[in-house]
Enzyme design. Structure first.
Site, PDB file in Angstrom:
ATOM      1  N   HIS A   1       0.835  -1.208   0.000  1.00  0.00           N
ATOM      2  CA  HIS A   1       0.000   0.000   0.000  1.00  0.00           C
ATOM      3  C   HIS A   1       0.868   1.255   0.000  1.00  0.00           C
ATOM      4  O   HIS A   1       0.603   2.212  -0.739  1.00  0.00           O
ATOM      5  CB  HIS A   1      -0.895   0.041   1.252  1.00  0.00           C
ATOM      6  CG  HIS A   1      -1.909  -1.031   1.338  1.00  0.00           C
ATOM      7  ND1 HIS A   1      -2.038  -1.827   2.456  1.00  0.00           N
ATOM      8  CD2 HIS A   1      -2.865  -1.454   0.476  1.00  0.00           C
ATOM      9  CE1 HIS A   1      -3.031  -2.683   2.282  1.00  0.00           C
ATOM     10  NE2 HIS A   1      -3.545  -2.488   1.075  1.00  0.00           N
TER      11      HIS A   1
ATOM     12  N   SER B   1      -3.227  -7.699   3.091  1.00  0.00           N
ATOM     13  CA  SER B   1      -3.517  -7.497   4.519  1.00  0.00           C
ATOM     14  C   SER B   1      -4.018  -8.781   5.157  1.00  0.00           C
ATOM     15  O   SER B   1      -3.701  -9.080   6.312  1.00  0.00           O
ATOM     16  CB  SER B   1      -4.552  -6.384   4.687  1.00  0.00           C
ATOM     17  OG  SER B   1      -4.034  -5.156   4.239  1.00  0.00           O
TER      18      SER B   1
END
Length: 159
Positions: free
Chosen positions: A16, A127
């Site tokens: 990210h 994640s």
């Protein structure tokens, strides 16, 4: 140009951050929009996720961190965004993301979606995988910044 990079960021990973860094060099303003999805089980509260991302992106003056719920396209209109940024790790991401971009374009013709291909060193990273490894007390130091590593490990050590 205003770009929105949406996601749940639970937790934010090096993948990210790579996308955020790259976008900060290309757009006048980048809004990291953290989704507050009541139907999704999260490890970190919306406040925690926003605070972590703010701290990790503080070196970029053109990056703002915000949260939203509801339709991304409504949020994009409110923020007068020009572009939605979506990261692609693998071909499997593309089909879903392409479909979402077509829906968004139908609902808000002024918006464009830009796909950024993940750096190869992050192409496997998600994640969900980070949370799973952390839940078994595995080493996540190569996947997330130290700030996130400490916070996620403390969450799973308490269980």
């Amino acid at each position: 140009m205003i770009a929105i990079y949406p996601g749940s960021f639970d937790p934010i990973t090096y993948g990210h951050l790579d996308i955020i860094t790259r976008c900060s060099k290309k757009f006048d303003k980048v809004i990291v929009a953290v989704l507050n999805n009541q139907n999704k089980k999260v490890v970190f509260s919306i406040e925690d996720r926003v605070a972590m991302i703010k701290e990790l992106t503080s070196e970029y003056p053109n990056v703002q961190v915000d949260n939203f719920d509801g339709l991304l396209i409504d949020y994009a209109k409110k923020k007068e965004a020009d572009v939605i940024i979506r990261g692609l790790r693998a071909v499997s991401d593309y089909e879903y993301e392409m479909q979402m971009s077509l829906y968004n374009k139908q609902l808000y013709p002024e918006i464009e979606t830009m796909f950024l291909v993940s750096d190869t060193k992050y192409s496997y990273l998600s994640s969900s995988i980070v949370k799973e490894i952390a839940s078994y007390h595995g080493d996540i130091s190569s996947f997330v910044p130290p700030l996130v590593e400490v916070k996620i490990n403390s969450k799973y050590r308490c269980e």
